[in-house]
Design an enzyme around this catalytic site. Structure first.
Site, PDB file in Angstrom:
ATOM      1  N   ASP A 182      14.985 -36.525 -47.309  1.00  0.00           N
ATOM      2  CA  ASP A 182      16.183 -36.135 -46.495  1.00  0.00           C
ATOM      3  C   ASP A 182      16.324 -37.164 -45.445  1.00  0.00           C
ATOM      4  O   ASP A 182      15.053 -37.237 -44.554  1.00  0.00           O
ATOM      5  CB  ASP A 182      15.821 -34.794 -45.967  1.00  0.00           C
ATOM      6  CG  ASP A 182      16.821 -34.003 -44.905  1.00  0.00           C
ATOM      7  OD1 ASP A 182      18.099 -34.854 -44.969  1.00  0.00           O
ATOM      8  OD2 ASP A 182      16.776 -33.445 -44.045  1.00  0.00           O
ATOM      9  N   ASP A 241      23.557 -39.073 -44.859  1.00  0.00           N
ATOM     10  CA  ASP A 241      22.406 -38.147 -44.987  1.00  0.00           C
ATOM     11  C   ASP A 241      22.305 -37.706 -46.462  1.00  0.00           C
ATOM     12  O   ASP A 241      23.116 -37.068 -47.323  1.00  0.00           O
ATOM     13  CB  ASP A 241      23.132 -36.774 -44.143  1.00  0.00           C
ATOM     14  CG  ASP A 241      21.998 -35.695 -44.205  1.00  0.00           C
ATOM     15  OD1 ASP A 241      20.947 -35.757 -44.537  1.00  0.00           O
ATOM     16  OD2 ASP A 241      22.362 -34.349 -43.750  1.00  0.00           O
TER      17      ASP A 241
END
Length: 429
Positions: free
Chosen positions: A92, A314
């Site tokens: 992430d 992201d």
């Protein structure tokens, strides 16, 4: 002594590497709940939890505002310890901490007996421990299906002693910190070993982690947003001269209906020239927290908005998120309709739509329909238009460029120069 220091530096440089680690495509938790007919109720329960979380927020915890990972479609393997213990994690770029469940996770809920009627969605706010929640007579084990780390089986483990809490939208991961050798890449895969990595050992997970096809989260953003100022694993690798370049590249396969198949590649220490074309441009970061930079405009068909916004790249978000008014304009331009009970825009899977065009710097990046129309998961002929309304509440970036953008363009995260590069993905449409 000087010669020894120089020798050690030369050895470290010689051992620096470029390592390519595969991803696996998984069914997003959202799609599974839609398929099982449970998504609508889940969303209602989630909103109650978020409201209660906002009422209980305090300065002792750090919030990860981006998402609860319920729509994530890709996981990668890591290992921790000697011998290696393997875990499936979300890689992430929207967070900075590594955590996995501890061997004690879910086995020692605190104070469950104090409120014997504790159950349902408000339980985690009635009891001292959020593990005292859910379906069981006293509590549900949100760690039940996850792999768990057993420090007693690792010869390289070191205690840390500090507690950690990471708050998400509807609950938290909490436990204590430890230190050990971790590897990017699982057993039998290419690996980048990073000694002396501090990570979270979760003893309690929020109810929304129950049943999710992942064990933990590995954050790849900067130390400035890390809970407890822990050094993120990749930055730790850079600090120890374990990679050729202070760079990693993300290539994601197109999303389809198949699960358990190859999902892409993370390249640590260099640029992926196998799956990605030449770098089109780099954009300097406006904030070395998330991978945050300026986006000038977004358009599709006859609709165009050019206010200029702060955005983040992201990998932990499966859609593109932006302010409601602009997302509505894009949805109208492609003929997508809002489905309130699902919380997404719906579009026929066979719709013929134009590209979504994003301007960053002097370049326009076109996202075609193979990446903006994705499966809904309910077996119907409807799909999700992969842009959703998102509000930062006046804090942080206004847009999230998630997986649809990264599938179209490999993202090169240049940690050393604090910039993000973009290269055309070489996969077929």
């Amino acid at each position: 002594m000087r010669n020894l220091t120089l020798l050690l530096a030369l050895v470290a440089s010689a051992l620096a590497a470029v390592v390519q680690v595969p991803l696996v495509k998984i069914e997003p938790y959202r799609n599974r709940l839609i398929r099982e007919g449970r998504w609508v109720q889940y969303r209602k329960d989630r909103e109650v939890r978020r409201f209660m979380m906002s009422k209980q927020s305090n300065a002792a915890s750090a919030g990860q505002y981006v998402n609860d990972y319920e729509d994530e479609a890709y996981v990668g393997n890591i290992t921790i310890g000697t011998p290696q213990q393997q875990f499936k994690v979300i890689l992430d770029t929207g967070s900075s901490n590594l955590w996995i469940p501890d061997i004690t996770c879910g086995t020692k809920p605190e104070n469950c007996s104090a409120v014997p009627t504790c159950h349902g969605i408000l339980c985690q706010f009635e009891c001292d421990d959020q593990a005292c929640c859910g379906a069981g007579p006293n509590y549900t084990d949100s760690c039940l299906l996850q792999a768990k780390f057993d420090a007693s089986k690792s010869s390289t483990y070191q205690t840390n002693g500090r507690a950690f809490i990471i708050e998400y939208g509807t609950g938290s991961a909490r436990g204590f910190l430890g230190q050990d050798t971790m590897t990017f890449g699982g057993i039998g895969e290419p690996q980048l070993a990073v000694p002396n990595t501090v990570f979270g050992q979760a003893t309690s997970l929020a109810a929304f982690f129950e049943g999710q096809p992942l064990d933990g989260i590995l954050g790849l953003a900067f130390k400035s947003i890390a809970v407890d100022q822990v050094t993120p694993p990749f930055i730790n690798a850079i600090n120890q001269n374990l990679v050729d370049l202070p760079v990693f590249t993300v290539f994601l396969e197109h999303e389809g209906d198949q699960n358990g198949v190859k999902g892409g590649v993370y390249t640590y220490g260099g640029i992926d020239s196998t799956n990605c074309g030449p770098v089109i441009a780099y954009q300097p970061l406006s904030s070395a927290t998330y991978y945050q930079f300026k986006m000038s405009a977004i358009a599709s068909g006859s609709y165009r908005a050019s206010k200029g916004w702060q955005v983040i790249s992201d990998t932990g978000t499966s859609l593109i998120g932006g302010p409601k008014a602009y997302v509505s304009g894009l949805a109208d331009a492609v003929g997508a309709t809002w489905r309130d009970d699902y919380g997404v825009y719906i579009i026929p899977c066979n719709a013929k739509i134009g590209t979504v065009d994003i301007t960053i710097g002097n370049q326009v990046y076109n996202i075609d329909s193979s990446n903006t129309i994705i499966p809904l998961g309910d077996g119907s002929s409807n799909c999700i238009f992969a842009i959703f309304p998102f509000s930062s509440g006046g804090f942080g970036p206004s847009w999230i460029l998630g997986d649809p953008f990264i599938r179209q363009y490999c993202n090169i995260y240049d940690v050393g120069s604090q910039r993000v590069g973009f290269a055309k993905s070489l996969q077929a449409k």
